[in-house]
Design a protein around this motif. Structure first.
Motif, PDB file in Angstrom:
ATOM      1  N   MET A 161       0.829  -1.201   0.000  1.00 36.96           N
ATOM      2  CA  MET A 161       0.000   0.000   0.000  1.00 36.96           C
ATOM      3  C   MET A 161       0.863   1.250   0.000  1.00 36.96           C
ATOM      4  SD  MET A 161      -3.051  -1.268   2.569  1.00 36.96           S
ATOM      5  CE  MET A 161      -1.944  -2.142   3.686  1.00 36.96           C
ATOM      6  N   LEU A 162       0.443   2.257  -0.768  1.00 36.70           N
ATOM      7  CA  LEU A 162       1.248   3.452  -1.009  1.00 36.70           C
ATOM      8  C   LEU A 162       0.586   4.703  -0.476  1.00 36.70           C
ATOM      9  CD1 LEU A 162       2.158   2.813  -4.776  1.00 36.70           C
ATOM     10  CD2 LEU A 162       3.569   2.231  -2.778  1.00 36.70           C
ATOM     11  N   THR A 163       1.409   5.712  -0.228  1.00 35.89           N
ATOM     12  CA  THR A 163       0.926   7.072  -0.010  1.00 35.89           C
ATOM     13  C   THR A 163       0.957   7.795  -1.354  1.00 35.89           C
ATOM     14  OG1 THR A 163       3.134   7.978   0.410  1.00 35.89           O
ATOM     15  CG2 THR A 163       1.931   7.061   2.305  1.00 35.89           C
ATOM     16  N   GLN A 164       0.321   8.951  -1.431  1.00 36.14           N
ATOM     17  CA  GLN A 164       0.358   9.726  -2.668  1.00 36.14           C
ATOM     18  C   GLN A 164       1.782  10.124  -3.009  1.00 36.14           C
ATOM     19  OE1 GLN A 164      -2.431  10.579  -4.801  1.00 36.14           O
ATOM     20  NE2 GLN A 164      -0.573  10.790  -6.042  1.00 36.14           N
ATOM     21  N   ARG A 206      -6.576   3.327  -6.664  1.00 38.39           N
ATOM     22  CA  ARG A 206      -7.164   4.560  -7.190  1.00 38.39           C
ATOM     23  C   ARG A 206      -6.070   5.601  -7.453  1.00 38.39           C
ATOM     24  NH1 ARG A 206      -8.012   9.400  -5.749  1.00 38.39           N
ATOM     25  NH2 ARG A 206      -7.193   9.056  -3.646  1.00 38.39           N
ATOM     26  N   MET A 207      -5.158   5.768  -6.507  1.00 40.53           N
ATOM     27  CA  MET A 207      -4.082   6.748  -6.676  1.00 40.53           C
ATOM     28  C   MET A 207      -3.165   6.364  -7.837  1.00 40.53           C
ATOM     29  SD  MET A 207      -2.992   7.891  -2.799  1.00 40.53           S
ATOM     30  CE  MET A 207      -2.648   6.237  -2.207  1.00 40.53           C
ATOM     31  N   VAL A 208      -2.867   5.086  -7.955  1.00 41.99           N
ATOM     32  CA  VAL A 208      -2.020   4.617  -9.053  1.00 41.99           C
ATOM     33  C   VAL A 208      -2.676   4.919 -10.388  1.00 41.99           C
ATOM     34  CG1 VAL A 208      -1.155   2.522 -10.183  1.00 41.99           C
ATOM     35  CG2 VAL A 208      -0.804   2.844  -7.725  1.00 41.99           C
ATOM     36  N   HIS A 209      -3.957   4.626 -10.494  1.00 40.12           N
ATOM     37  CA  HIS A 209      -4.690   4.865 -11.741  1.00 40.12           C
ATOM     38  C   HIS A 209      -4.686   6.344 -12.096  1.00 40.12           C
ATOM     39  CE1 HIS A 209      -8.126   5.119 -14.498  1.00 40.12           C
ATOM     40  NE2 HIS A 209      -7.954   3.821 -14.725  1.00 40.12           N
ATOM     41  N   GLU A 210      -4.954   7.201 -11.105  1.00 34.02           N
ATOM     42  CA  GLU A 210      -5.022   8.636 -11.364  1.00 34.02           C
ATOM     43  C   GLU A 210      -3.654   9.222 -11.705  1.00 34.02           C
ATOM     44  OE1 GLU A 210      -6.951  10.616  -8.141  1.00 34.02           O
ATOM     45  OE2 GLU A 210      -8.944   9.771  -8.612  1.00 34.02           O
ATOM     46  N   ALA A 211      -2.587   8.563 -11.247  1.00 30.19           N
ATOM     47  CA  ALA A 211      -1.236   9.049 -11.540  1.00 30.19           C
ATOM     48  C   ALA A 211      -0.771   8.671 -12.941  1.00 30.19           C
ATOM     49  CB  ALA A 211      -0.256   8.505 -10.505  1.00 30.19           C
ATOM     50  N   PRO A 242      -8.660  -2.399 -14.608  1.00 28.65           N
ATOM     51  CA  PRO A 242      -7.211  -2.583 -14.598  1.00 28.65           C
ATOM     52  C   PRO A 242      -6.675  -2.899 -15.986  1.00 28.65           C
ATOM     53  CG  PRO A 242      -8.286  -4.572 -13.847  1.00 28.65           C
ATOM     54  CD  PRO A 242      -9.378  -3.559 -14.077  1.00 28.65           C
ATOM     55  N   HIS A 243      -5.413  -2.555 -16.195  1.00 27.89           N
ATOM     56  CA  HIS A 243      -4.764  -2.935 -17.452  1.00 27.89           C
ATOM     57  C   HIS A 243      -4.547  -4.442 -17.481  1.00 27.89           C
ATOM     58  CE1 HIS A 243      -2.171  -2.311 -20.986  1.00 27.89           C
ATOM     59  NE2 HIS A 243      -1.403  -3.250 -20.467  1.00 27.89           N
TER      60      HIS A 243
END
Length: 345
Positions: A161-164, A206-211, A242-243
């Motif tokens: 899990m990541l932070t922005q 969600r953050m990964v997708h938006e980035a 997802p891709h």
């Protein structure tokens, strides 16, 4: 109602779901609904080949014949603080896996060996809740070293899990795809993991997708979920758009709460793969962990002809896979071209 009448009505229903899927998914590219996926998952054995053929047609129509080949390496193995019940890398269970780190030269060598198989994708994986500064620094140094070695293979990461801020840092490093599996349906997740939530995983995705990074998100089949939950999971993945979706089948690991679970039968695994293809006609479906145990050689070929269009070659994180040469030979025999690097950038 007689048994013959019941059988006749059942047969009509079975034909209907495939007929509906042919028009809805094959012709229009619209994935199946949750109820429709459940109908597919409940098709009897004598309908399996028809289902696999339709899933293959959908894959060819909306994804094409190419197969993306990927290798993975664990930069940090074992000692994870989470209690994912399927995972031998959890530090909370008495498994044989012990914590270990891979050095930079080891990462470079692994990337080189992966590229030599013809793979275009190299995924750096760590068994952690989320990356700390040390891990992020090692990933950065590893990516730089791989690039400096002249290897232009695509690099993906799976670091929990990541932070922005961490998402932005991975984008800056040139990571083009991020893997973070939801593992199972939202309704079943609390039975599988208790140290974090399904929603926390979703937020990272969600953050990964938006980035702008490609999203790689799948799960593991065979962890005690019902057919209804398998159908639920298919549409939840489709909603994420997802891709890539890695299709894993549970490998019972010694010392974990699931060590005595039985592996699912090959026909069931193939039915699930095909159903997920019909739920996500344009998504890359990748054969991942457990296919050797569940399907064997013949089943792997059937899966490639039943909706799969990507594959991990070589070993997995703590489990042995098939030699890369066998998978590449299988693709050659099936006349399925390996996706070129230029097509994956």
């Amino acid at each position: 109602m007689t048994a013959a009448t019941q059988q006749s009505e059942s047969t009509v229903g079975e034909q209907d779901v495939l007929a509906v899927a042919r028009e809805q998914v094959l012709e229009r590219g619209v994935g199946l609904t949750q109820d429709q996926v459940l109908q597919v998952l409940r098709l009897p054995g004598d309908r399996l080949q028809d289902l696999l053929a339709l899933a293959h047609d959908v894959r060819m129509r909306w994804c094409g014949p190419e197969v993306e080949v990927e290798g993975i390496v664990s930069v940090k193995t074992g000692g994870c603080p989470e209690d994912c019940h399927f995972c031998s890398q959890s530090g909370l269970f008495p498994t044989p896996v012990r914590a270990a780190w891979l050095d930079i030269p080891g990462m470079v060598q692994a990337a080189k060996e992966t590229a030599e198989t013809g793979a275009t994708e190299f995924c750096i994986v760590a068994a952690v809740r989320g990356p700390d500064k040390r891990l992020m620094s090692q990933v950065r140094d590893g990516i730089n070293a791989i690039r400096e070695s002249g290897n232009d293979i695509n690099i993906a990461c799976s670091l929990g899990m990541l932070t922005q801020e961490q998402v932005d840092e991975l984008v800056e490093m040139g990571v083009h795809r991020y893997n973070h599996n939801l593992e199972t349906a939202r309704s079943h997740f609390p039975e599988v993991v208790t140290t974090h939530t399904w929603e926390e995983r979703w937020e990272t995705l969600r953050m990964v997708h938006e980035a702008g990074m490609e999203v790689c998100c799948g799960g593991i089949v065979g962890m005690g979920e019902t057919d209804e939950q398998r159908a639920e999971f298919a549409v939840q993945l489709a909603e994420l758009d997802p891709h890539e979706v890695p299709m894993n089948f549970l490998i019972p690991q010694a010392g974990t709460p699931y060590e005595h679970y039985e592996t699912i039968e090959g026909p069931d695994a193939l039915r699930i793969v095909a159903a997920y293809r019909l739920a996500m006609p344009r998504t890359m479906l990748r054969f991942a962990g457990g296919r050797e145990l569940t399907l064997g050689d013949l089943g792997a070929e059937q899966g490639m002809l039943g909706g799969i269009n990507a594959i991990i070659v070589g070993n997995y994180l703590t489990n042995l896979g098939r030699p890369a040469e066998r998978d590449l030979s299988m693709l050659e025999d099936l006349r399925m071209p390996i996706k070129a690097l230029s097509d994956t950038l």
